[in-house]
Design a protein around this motif. Structure first.
Motif, PDB file in Angstrom:
ATOM      1  N   GLU A   1      -5.188   0.630  -6.754  1.00 32.49           N
ATOM      2  CA  GLU A   1      -5.456  -0.360  -5.711  1.00 32.49           C
ATOM      3  C   GLU A   1      -4.557  -0.121  -4.502  1.00 32.49           C
ATOM      4  N   ALA A   2      -3.290   0.160  -4.756  1.00 28.64           N
ATOM      5  CA  ALA A   2      -2.348   0.427  -3.652  1.00 28.64           C
ATOM      6  C   ALA A   2      -2.773   1.664  -2.874  1.00 28.64           C
ATOM      7  N   LYS A   3      -3.229   2.683  -3.587  1.00 29.42           N
ATOM      8  CA  LYS A   3      -3.674   3.922  -2.941  1.00 29.42           C
ATOM      9  C   LYS A   3      -4.931   3.664  -2.102  1.00 29.42           C
ATOM     10  N   ARG A   4      -5.851   2.841  -2.633  1.00 25.78           N
ATOM     11  CA  ARG A   4      -7.079   2.511  -1.908  1.00 25.78           C
ATOM     12  C   ARG A   4      -6.747   1.771  -0.608  1.00 25.78           C
ATOM     13  N   VAL A   5      -5.857   0.800  -0.683  1.00 34.64           N
ATOM     14  CA  VAL A   5      -5.465   0.024   0.501  1.00 34.64           C
ATOM     15  C   VAL A   5      -4.740   0.927   1.506  1.00 34.64           C
ATOM     16  N   ALA A   6      -3.880   1.821   1.015  1.00 32.97           N
ATOM     17  CA  ALA A   6      -3.159   2.734   1.909  1.00 32.97           C
ATOM     18  C   ALA A   6      -4.138   3.631   2.663  1.00 32.97           C
ATOM     19  N   LYS A   7      -5.148   4.136   1.955  1.00 34.10           N
ATOM     20  CA  LYS A   7      -6.150   4.989   2.611  1.00 34.10           C
ATOM     21  C   LYS A   7      -6.944   4.201   3.649  1.00 34.10           C
ATOM     22  N   GLN A   8      -7.279   2.940   3.338  1.00 34.21           N
ATOM     23  CA  GLN A   8      -8.020   2.097   4.281  1.00 34.21           C
ATOM     24  C   GLN A   8      -7.176   1.845   5.534  1.00 34.21           C
ATOM     25  N   ARG A   9      -5.895   1.625   5.347  1.00 29.77           N
ATOM     26  CA  ARG A   9      -5.006   1.411   6.504  1.00 29.77           C
ATOM     27  C   ARG A   9      -4.915   2.671   7.359  1.00 29.77           C
ATOM     28  N   GLN A  10      -4.837   3.828   6.708  1.00 30.47           N
ATOM     29  CA  GLN A  10      -4.778   5.085   7.456  1.00 30.47           C
ATOM     30  C   GLN A  10      -6.052   5.275   8.266  1.00 30.47           C
ATOM     31  N   LYS A  11      -7.174   4.950   7.644  1.00 34.15           N
ATOM     32  CA  LYS A  11      -8.471   5.076   8.312  1.00 34.15           C
ATOM     33  C   LYS A  11      -8.545   4.139   9.523  1.00 34.15           C
ATOM     34  N   THR A  12      -8.070   2.909   9.361  1.00 37.53           N
ATOM     35  CA  THR A  12      -8.070   1.944  10.460  1.00 37.53           C
ATOM     36  C   THR A  12      -7.147   2.411  11.581  1.00 37.53           C
TER      37      THR A  12
ATOM     38  N   PRO B   1       0.834  -1.207   0.000  1.00 39.50           N
ATOM     39  CA  PRO B   1       0.000   0.000   0.000  1.00 39.50           C
ATOM     40  C   PRO B   1       0.868   1.256   0.000  1.00 39.50           C
ATOM     41  N   THR B   2       0.747   2.043  -1.054  1.00 40.22           N
ATOM     42  CA  THR B   2       1.513   3.279  -1.175  1.00 40.22           C
ATOM     43  C   THR B   2       0.670   4.331  -1.891  1.00 40.22           C
ATOM     44  N   CYS B   3       0.907   5.563  -1.553  1.00 42.37           N
ATOM     45  CA  CYS B   3       0.218   6.662  -2.241  1.00 42.37           C
ATOM     46  C   CYS B   3       1.195   7.374  -3.173  1.00 42.37           C
ATOM     47  N   ASN B   4       2.352   6.765  -3.383  1.00 36.33           N
ATOM     48  CA  ASN B   4       3.411   7.444  -4.108  1.00 36.33           C
ATOM     49  C   ASN B   4       3.950   6.560  -5.226  1.00 36.33           C
ATOM     50  N   GLY B   5       3.254   6.510  -6.348  1.00 40.79           N
ATOM     51  CA  GLY B   5       3.734   5.750  -7.497  1.00 40.79           C
ATOM     52  C   GLY B   5       3.375   4.282  -7.437  1.00 40.79           C
ATOM     53  N   PRO B   6       3.821   3.535  -8.458  1.00 37.01           N
ATOM     54  CA  PRO B   6       3.466   2.113  -8.530  1.00 37.01           C
ATOM     55  C   PRO B   6       4.262   1.275  -7.533  1.00 37.01           C
TER      56      PRO B   6
END
Length: 136
Positions: A97-108, A27-32
């Protein structure tokens, strides 16, 4: 008493393999995200005696710093397209997908800091009660 026994492990040689790269799932919000593939190139495999390798690592090629290990997002994309054959569309999908998972982790994580996430013990107790009933 096995806890007081000394245990030693030693190695005499090591093998360094060169693995292919692939789109990752970190999970990353910074590139592939980029990962090592399961396949490696046996012809690029090198074997070394431990002592020789340790001397080399100490004298000629010291460990890289954390900052030197980071790969810029554009370089990751370039490698994924040029060396691994991924299309821009595949890379874009993986990035989303990585950005979506990263956001979900931040939310959790935010919920956990604010006390919205149940402690593991509570979840386990509720599950136990569901299957085995109340304690007597």
């Amino acid at each position: 008493d096995t806890s007081s026994m000394k245990r030693n492990v030693s190695f005499s040689s090591l093998e360094i393999r060169s693995y292919n790269i692939t789109l990752g799932d970190a999970p990353t919000c910074n590139g592939p995200p980029i990962s090592l593939d399961w396949e490696y190139d046996p012809s690029a495999t090198a074997q070394y005696e431990i002592d020789h390798y340790e001397n080399y690592r100490t004298d000629e090629a010291p460990r890289r710093k954390k900052q030197e290990m980071r790969m810029p997002p554009m370089h990751r994309q370039y490698l994924l397209m040029r060396e691994a054959g991924f299309t821009r569309g595949e890379i874009k999908d993986a990035m989303e997908e990585a950005k979506r998972v990263a956001k979900q982790r931040q939310k959790t994580a935010k919920g956990a800091r604010l006390g919205f996430v149940q402690p593991v013990e509570e979840v386990l107790e509720k599950t136990r009660r569901k299957f085995f009933g109340k304690r007597r």
